[in-house]
Design a protein around this motif. Structure first.
Motif, PDB file in Angstrom:
ATOM      1  N   LEU A 111       0.828  -1.210   0.000  1.00  0.00           N
ATOM      2  CA  LEU A 111       0.000   0.000   0.000  1.00  0.00           C
ATOM      3  C   LEU A 111       0.860   1.258   0.000  1.00  0.00           C
ATOM      4  O   LEU A 111       0.567   2.229  -0.704  1.00  0.00           O
ATOM      5  CB  LEU A 111      -0.922  -0.002   1.223  1.00  0.00           C
ATOM      6  N   PRO A 265      -2.023  -4.197  -4.628  1.00  0.00           N
ATOM      7  CA  PRO A 265      -2.236  -4.233  -3.178  1.00  0.00           C
ATOM      8  C   PRO A 265      -3.243  -5.286  -2.735  1.00  0.00           C
ATOM      9  O   PRO A 265      -3.082  -5.908  -1.674  1.00  0.00           O
ATOM     10  CB  PRO A 265      -2.754  -2.819  -2.878  1.00  0.00           C
ATOM     11  N   THR A 288      -7.274  -0.377   2.225  1.00  0.00           N
ATOM     12  CA  THR A 288      -6.915  -0.764   0.864  1.00  0.00           C
ATOM     13  C   THR A 288      -7.883  -0.155  -0.145  1.00  0.00           C
ATOM     14  O   THR A 288      -7.479   0.341  -1.209  1.00  0.00           O
ATOM     15  CB  THR A 288      -6.920  -2.297   0.732  1.00  0.00           C
TER      16      THR A 288
END
Length: 303
Positions: A111, A265, A288
């Protein structure tokens, strides 16, 4: 009446490019998982990155030699720029990334690295006086809120190690953003294939040289799984993603390929849960989603 065949072929060409972009993003993100598996054998970051670059060097060196024979010699100024770019983009960034992975989860690492486009935007605004639109500010705010959510969640359980690891990976993202900005003009001049192969050779030499300066040669002897995992890290998480991304950009364009990379991610989050038993919580999913949403907004800006 026009034949539908050209349209069908164009559609297939586009879909194949999209699949290549997605596969490349997943493979590149998997390097964090492989690194975590290697760390289980008590290998440090200096040794890990040395094996990664040593195994990938023959491929990039072969391409670099081929490019040398096909193209005119570079001016001395461009050579020095390539050396600096190689040290900044693939040596320093990778080293800081692998250092940080010793302290944080693979999901958080991915991330943070995913924020690189936002750092490119901010640096362009500061150094090149580029104006930032309201949409871009909204994208930055949303994505940074997502990082804060995941960071605070991991900080609660990991403490100071999470802070240190996050700062190291943040440094990797900033370093790579500088590389992207500085390589913009040079890549148009010498081509992406030549730039990447030369820069990777410089980075490999730096990583291998660093090992022999900082570590005894006896550390080259590792358990056999370390060599196999390092080979996977070099071929499937380094070499293949580089070329798959280049092919995808050629087929579907940089903007679409960048959007396809948003799967990175998410894939890391679930791969980390499967291979490393890293937990997936609601906070992580929310963070996320925010990061990916912010980067999506950034990719939708008008050029």
């Amino acid at each position: 009446m026009d034949s539908p065949v050209p349209t069908s072929r164009a559609r297939q060409h586009y879909l194949s490019g999209l699949m290549i972009a997605i596969a490349g993003a997943v493979l590149f993100s998997t390097k964090a998982i492989v690194a975590k598996l290697i760390y289980r054998y008590h290998v440090d970051a200096v040794t890990l990155i040395t094996f990664r670059m040593a195994f990938s060097l023959p491929v990039f060196a072969g391409i670099a030699l081929w490019q040398m024979r096909q193209s005119a010699a570079l001016p001395a100024a461009d050579r020095w720029r390539l050396v600096i770019l190689g040290l900044m983009g693939y040596y320093l960034s990778s080293f800081l990334d692998f250092l940080g992975l010793q302290y944080i989860t693979a999901g958080l690492e991915r991330l943070i690295l995913f924020l690189t486009p936002s750092f490119v935007l901010l640096m362009s605004a500061v150094y090149y006086r580029r104006s930032v639109s309201p949409l871009e500010w909204a994208a930055l705010i949303v994505s940074y809120l997502g990082i804060v959510l995941v960071f605070l969640h991991d900080l609660k359980f990991g403490g100071a190690d999470v802070l240190l690891g996050s700062l190291l990976v943040l440094g990797a993202a900033v370093s790579y953003a500088v590389y992207l900005i500085q390589s913009g003009q040079l890549v148009m001049k010498i081509g992406s294939l030549r730039l990447v192969s030369y820069a990777m050779c410089v980075s490999s030499a730096a990583c291998i040289g660093q090992f022999f300066i900082l570590r005894p040669s006896s550390m080259l002897w590792q358990p056999m799984p370390v060599y196999w995992l390092s080979l996977v890290n070099a071929i499937f998480c380094t070499v293949l993603p580089v070329f798959m991304t280049m092919i995808a950009v050629k087929r579907i364009g940089a903007a679409t390929a960048s959007q396809a990379g948003m799967i990175g991610p998410v894939s890391t989050l679930f791969l980390g849960a499967f291979f490393l038993a890293e937990p997936i919580t609601g906070w992580q999913l929310a963070g996320t989603a925010l990061v990916m949403g912010g980067m999506y907004l950034l990719s939708k800006k008008k050029i």
